[in-house]
Design an enzyme around this catalytic site. Structure first.
Site, PDB file in Angstrom:
ATOM      1  CB  ALA A 236     -19.824 -30.235  26.057  1.00 31.94           C
ATOM      2  CB  ALA A 237     -18.630 -28.933  31.156  1.00 32.05           C
ATOM      3  N   PRO A 238     -19.440 -31.927  32.247  1.00 37.87           N
ATOM      4  CG  PRO A 238     -19.262 -33.556  33.928  1.00 37.87           C
ATOM      5  CD  PRO A 238     -20.245 -32.645  33.254  1.00 37.87           C
ATOM      6  N   GLY A 239     -18.335 -33.628  30.288  1.00 36.59           N
ATOM      7  CA  GLY A 239     -17.784 -34.265  29.107  1.00 36.59           C
ATOM      8  C   GLY A 239     -17.935 -35.768  28.957  1.00 36.59           C
ATOM      9  CG  ASP A 259     -20.426 -26.111  29.907  1.00 40.00           C
ATOM     10  OD1 ASP A 259     -21.095 -27.160  29.910  1.00 40.00           O
ATOM     11  OD2 ASP A 259     -20.535 -25.241  30.801  1.00 40.00           O
ATOM     12  CG  ASP A 306     -27.046 -33.819  28.865  1.00 36.86           C
ATOM     13  OD1 ASP A 306     -28.164 -34.186  29.221  1.00 36.86           O
ATOM     14  OD2 ASP A 306     -26.015 -34.010  29.541  1.00 36.86           O
ATOM     15  CB  CYS A 360     -30.269 -36.143  34.727  1.00 39.71           C
ATOM     16  SG  CYS A 360     -29.548 -34.616  35.311  1.00 39.71           S
TER      17      CYS A 360
HETATM   18  N1  SAM Z   1     -23.439 -33.376  28.749  1.00 50.67           N
HETATM   19  C1  SAM Z   1     -22.666 -33.251  29.965  1.00 50.67           C
HETATM   20  C2  SAM Z   1     -22.045 -34.604  30.287  1.00 50.67           C
HETATM   21  O1  SAM Z   1     -22.544 -35.614  29.866  1.00 50.67           O
HETATM   22  O2  SAM Z   1     -21.028 -34.620  30.974  1.00 50.67           O
HETATM   23  C3  SAM Z   1     -23.493 -32.718  31.115  1.00 50.67           C
HETATM   24  C4  SAM Z   1     -24.091 -31.378  30.808  1.00 50.67           C
HETATM   25  S1  SAM Z   1     -24.817 -30.604  32.199  1.00 50.67           S
HETATM   26  C5  SAM Z   1     -26.310 -31.411  32.337  1.00 50.67           C
HETATM   27  C6  SAM Z   1     -25.291 -29.081  31.532  1.00 50.67           C
HETATM   28  C7  SAM Z   1     -24.153 -28.147  31.187  1.00 50.67           C
HETATM   29  O3  SAM Z   1     -24.702 -27.070  30.445  1.00 50.67           O
HETATM   30  C8  SAM Z   1     -23.452 -27.512  32.362  1.00 50.67           C
HETATM   31  O4  SAM Z   1     -22.095 -27.815  32.338  1.00 50.67           O
HETATM   32  C9  SAM Z   1     -23.663 -26.007  32.178  1.00 50.67           C
HETATM   33  O5  SAM Z   1     -22.537 -25.253  32.534  1.00 50.67           O
HETATM   34  C10 SAM Z   1     -23.913 -25.931  30.689  1.00 50.67           C
HETATM   35  N2  SAM Z   1     -24.694 -24.769  30.211  1.00 50.67           N
HETATM   36  C11 SAM Z   1     -25.768 -24.189  30.769  1.00 50.67           C
HETATM   37  N3  SAM Z   1     -26.193 -23.156  30.030  1.00 50.67           N
HETATM   38  C12 SAM Z   1     -25.361 -23.078  28.960  1.00 50.67           C
HETATM   39  C13 SAM Z   1     -25.289 -22.215  27.828  1.00 50.67           C
HETATM   40  N4  SAM Z   1     -26.137 -21.212  27.652  1.00 50.67           N
HETATM   41  N5  SAM Z   1     -24.324 -22.442  26.919  1.00 50.67           N
HETATM   42  C14 SAM Z   1     -23.427 -23.449  27.093  1.00 50.67           C
HETATM   43  N6  SAM Z   1     -23.447 -24.281  28.160  1.00 50.67           N
HETATM   44  C15 SAM Z   1     -24.401 -24.090  29.076  1.00 50.67           C
END
Ligand code: SAM
Length: 430
Positions: A236-239, A259, A306, A360
């Site tokens: 979810a991060a940065p949200g 996250d 995502d 992305c």
């Molecule tokens: N959906 C977010 C937004 O719109 O702001 C962007 C998400 S970013 C593309 C991918 C995120 O997945 C990163 O913050 C990363 O830390 C997290 N991530 C990667 N592997 C993960 C896991 N196994 N479990 C939870 N989060 C994970």
């Protein structure tokens, strides 16, 4: 001097500001100025593409004596032009030795950008600085804090000229100066000319506006959880997408947001607080360890996934690292492996009805291939739903239902590069 050396010399002159292409062509003394001018213009038009292909094929590293401008002209002729003509001397046979690698890199670039024709690799009008820098500034109105009409009025009072709701992409393409529009597709999306900086704007500072690319608004829009529903935002991060989900749900119901990155989660907490999100439970967790049989998630009907990806479609990356080669095979394999595991894990939540998978990235390996493998592994429990059928760019046709997925890129949709697939549970016949 032969045609290719003359073209290279004109291009070098343009780059070092000795004159315009036309002026330098006429001053070159080359006999067939029309032919030379056409070659210079075409090479310039594809300049960014040629830079990317030459860099990822490692041509200049392998051929240290080959000057960059001549390399550009020759690679243009070899891959995009009419094939080699006069001139070029010994370089022609040398370039032919690199032909297979150069062709493969061009093909990879097309896959990354989601296009099939060479022509589509260049922006409309086509020259530098390229399509990425023409992507408008999209601004999502945070309906948890304000109304779209109020945001529009605020900007009008600040002297921005409001142009109404766009009727299509052409309206966005021609947007200039202190003007703005409402997007033709997404109701709460304001559109400003490219490079409009609103980071210091009081409405942004107060969480009334979210600076979010249009393509990145598609996942929550397509998931469309109604108010009151239970939703998982798996990575979810940065949200930004979490706050969009909360707005669509009017803060009613529950979003379980995960996250595994503590730092990113901390900035997400700040973003959600500023955006007035109150229906979200944040957890620092690896999504793969979140159990689908946990009682807390038994009512989860909607999941947004995502995951981390190569980011090959990100506009900032294209602008800051222009010529950067595609991600390595090994990196893509590792990313796609995680993406598929996360997707299959998400599809195992018992009450799940709809899931949106997005990246992305422009790489097929992270997009169509992951979706196809997950569908196969779900053994008929889920199917793809058509994602915005009117959206112009579709998934690459690598499997029969791939056209249900959508792709986005600066050239065709005036957004960052993006991919979205919508999974829906198959209804079980009674
Ligand atoms: N959906 C977010 C937004 O719109 O702001 C962007 C998400 S970013 C593309 C991918 C995120 O997945 C990163 O913050 C990363 O830390 C997290 N991530 C990667 N592997 C993960 C896991 N196994 N479990 C939870 N989060 C994970």
């Amino acid at each position: 001097m032969g045609l290719y050396a003359a073209a290279a010399s004109v291009l070098a002159g343009v780059d070092s500001r000795q004159g315009s292409a036309k002026g330098l062509v006429y001053a070159s003394g080359f006999q067939n100025v029309k032919q030379l001018y056409a070659l210079v213009c075409e090479t310039q038009r594809y300049s960014a593409v040629l830079d990317a292909v030459i860099a990822s094929a490692g041509l200049l590293r392998a051929e240290k004596k080959l000057r960059p401008h001549l390399a550009k002209v020759l690679v243009y002729e070899l891959l995009l032009g009419k094939g080699f003509r006069g001139g070029g001397g010994r370089w022609k046979s040398l370039l032919r030795r690199h032909q297979a690698r150069l062709k493969a890199e061009l093909a990879r670039l097309k896959v990354r950008r989601g296009v099939s024709r060479n022509e589509d690799l260049v922006a409309a009008g086509g020259s530098q600085p390229g399509a990425a820098s023409q992507v408008p500034r999209f601004v999502r109105v945070n309906t948890l804090k304000t109304h779209t009409e109020d945001a529009v009025d605020y900007f009008k009072r600040q002297g921005f000229s409001y142009q109404g709701r766009a009727s299509g992409l052409d309206d966005l393409r021609t947007l200039q100066g202190k003007c703005f529009l409402l997007d033709s597709l997404l109701p709460e999306l304001l559109v400003f000319p490219a490079h409009t900086d609103l980071h210091q704007h009081p409405l942004y500072q107060a969480g009334h506006l979210i600076l979010q690319d249009k393509a990145s608004c598609l996942p929550a829009t397509l998931l469309a959880p109604p108010p009151g529903s239970h939703v998982i935002d798996a990575c979810a991060a940065p949200g930004n997408k979490t706050s969009h989900l909360a707005a669509l749900m009017k803060n009613q119901g529950k979003i379980f947001a995960f996250d595994h990155d503590a730092k990113r989660l901390a900035s997400m907490g700040t973003l959600l607080a500023r955006a007035g999100v109150s229906c979200c439970e944040l957890a620092e967790k690896d999504f793969l360890t979140v159990s689908p049989s946990d009682e807390r998630y038994q009512k989860v009907q909607y999941i947004l996934l995502d995951p981390s990806c190569s980011g090959s479609g990100m506009v900032t990356r294209q602008l800051e690292q222009p010529g950067e080669g595609p991600p390595s095979k090994e990196r893509l394999q590792a990313l796609a492996g995680f993406q598929l595991r996360a997707l299959c894990h998400a599809l195992a939540f018992p009450a799940l009805q709809r899931l949106v998978y997005s990246t992305c990235s422009l790489c097929q390996e992270e997009n169509e291939d992951v979706v196809q493998a997950a569908l196969e592994q779900s053994a008929g429990a889920f199917r793809l739903a058509p994602a915005l059928p009117a959206w112009p760019q579709r998934g690459l046709s690598t499997f029969p239902e791939a056209h249900h997925c959508l792709r986005a890129c600066p050239e065709s949709t005036l957004t960052g590069g993006f991919f979205v697939a919508v999974f829906e549970r198959e209804e079980v016949p009674r």
